[in-house]
Design a protein around this motif. Structure first.
Motif, PDB file in Angstrom:
ATOM      1  N   THR A   1     -71.732   4.231  66.632  1.00  0.00           N
ATOM      2  CA  THR A   1     -72.562   5.056  67.832  1.00  0.00           C
ATOM      3  C   THR A   1     -71.484   5.179  68.915  1.00  0.00           C
ATOM      4  OG1 THR A   1     -73.304   2.868  68.450  1.00  0.00           O
ATOM      5  CG2 THR A   1     -74.834   4.164  66.691  1.00  0.00           C
TER       6      THR A   1
ATOM      7  N   SER B   1     -68.559   2.009  69.127  1.00  0.00           N
ATOM      8  CA  SER B   1     -68.718   0.555  68.464  1.00  0.00           C
ATOM      9  C   SER B   1     -68.297   0.876  66.958  1.00  0.00           C
ATOM     10  CB  SER B   1     -70.310   0.199  68.587  1.00  0.00           C
ATOM     11  OG  SER B   1     -70.230  -0.999  67.778  1.00  0.00           O
TER      12      SER B   1
ATOM     13  N   ASP C   1     -70.389   0.154  65.164  1.00  0.00           N
ATOM     14  CA  ASP C   1     -71.703   0.414  64.236  1.00  0.00           C
ATOM     15  C   ASP C   1     -71.776   1.808  63.972  1.00  0.00           C
ATOM     16  OD1 ASP C   1     -72.479   1.552  66.728  1.00  0.00           O
ATOM     17  OD2 ASP C   1     -73.802  -0.025  67.219  1.00  0.00           O
TER      18      ASP C   1
ATOM     19  N   GLY D   1     -77.405  -3.274  72.839  1.00  0.00           N
ATOM     20  CA  GLY D   1     -77.656  -2.114  71.867  1.00  0.00           C
ATOM     21  C   GLY D   1     -76.771  -1.872  70.793  1.00  0.00           C
ATOM     22  N   HIS D   2     -75.719  -1.968  70.946  1.00  0.00           N
ATOM     23  CA  HIS D   2     -74.913  -1.672  69.537  1.00  0.00           C
ATOM     24  C   HIS D   2     -75.132  -2.942  68.609  1.00  0.00           C
ATOM     25  CE1 HIS D   2     -72.267   1.452  70.980  1.00  0.00           C
ATOM     26  NE2 HIS D   2     -71.950   0.874  72.405  1.00  0.00           N
ATOM     27  N   SER D   3     -75.021  -2.417  67.396  1.00  0.00           N
ATOM     28  CA  SER D   3     -75.227  -3.636  66.431  1.00  0.00           C
ATOM     29  C   SER D   3     -74.063  -4.035  65.738  1.00  0.00           C
ATOM     30  CB  SER D   3     -75.932  -3.084  65.317  1.00  0.00           C
ATOM     31  OG  SER D   3     -75.305  -2.061  64.657  1.00  0.00           O
ATOM     32  N   GLY D   4     -72.950  -3.626  66.214  1.00  0.00           N
ATOM     33  CA  GLY D   4     -71.560  -4.057  65.711  1.00  0.00           C
ATOM     34  C   GLY D   4     -70.799  -4.100  67.059  1.00  0.00           C
TER      35      GLY D   4
END
Length: 189
Positions: free
Chosen positions: A44, A40, A42, A19-22
């Protein structure tokens, strides 16, 4: 060889948390409640079930560099990077923000005390100082060590703070007199 390593690694995977984009900068496991909090780059903060199912996602407006459950695992402390300083936020398990520390004064560090009832915050605003805050974010005690650099942590019983920079200081959290150990005053063994 790479295919064999991947197959063996997949054999031992219990759950995947996607789910994390970073990059994930830190995660903490709530052992009794079977939850994982992750932060993260990102921006979040996420809470996950042990199975890898996402329970909630909260945008924080900066990289979430630290996540910590309180000792009773009913609260999560997230430290969010904002440029060169940090802000700390306490959340309940439903994702409701209960308190923010450092909004008016930037932080360089924050963590729970061993009992999970107070937050230790070290300020990075030039005036220095360390604050002990209750779960609502209200200041309980403030200390003004001579130096802003170094580390600060609770003693295992939560009754004292250890500050380390050019000296080592031990401060009782009840506001009593501190003890200072200086390198230039230590007798040789």
């Amino acid at each position: 060889i790479g295919c064999v390593q991947t197959a063996l690694a997949d054999q031992y995977v219990v759950a995947r948390f996607v789910g994390h984009s970073g990059p994930i900068l830190e995660a903490d496991f709530g052992e009794r409640i079977r939850r994982i909090a992750s932060g993260s780059r990102d921006g979040t903060l996420r809470l996950w079930a042990e199975s890898g199912e996402p329970l909630w996602v909260l945008e924080q407006g900066g990289a979430v560099v630290r996540t910590r459950f309180s000792r009773d695992e009913r609260l999560i402390l997230a430290v969010i990077a904002r440029g060169t300083t940090e802000v700390a936020r306490a959340f309940d398990l439903d994702g409701t923000m209960l308190a923010e520390v450092g909004g008016d004064r930037p932080l360089s560090a924050a963590d729970w005390d061993p009992d999970g009832t107070r937050v230790l915050a070290r300020y990075a605003d030039g005036a220095g100082g360390i604050a002990l805050l209750d779960r609502s974010g209200s200041v309980v005690t403030e200390l003004l060590p001579e130096s802003e650099d170094g580390t600060v942590q609770f003693s295992p019983d939560g009754h004292a703070l250890h500050l380390t920079s050019r000296t080592v200081s031990i401060w009782p959290v009840d506001g009593g007199a501190s003890i200072e150990l200086r390198a230039d005053r230590v007798a040789p063994f």
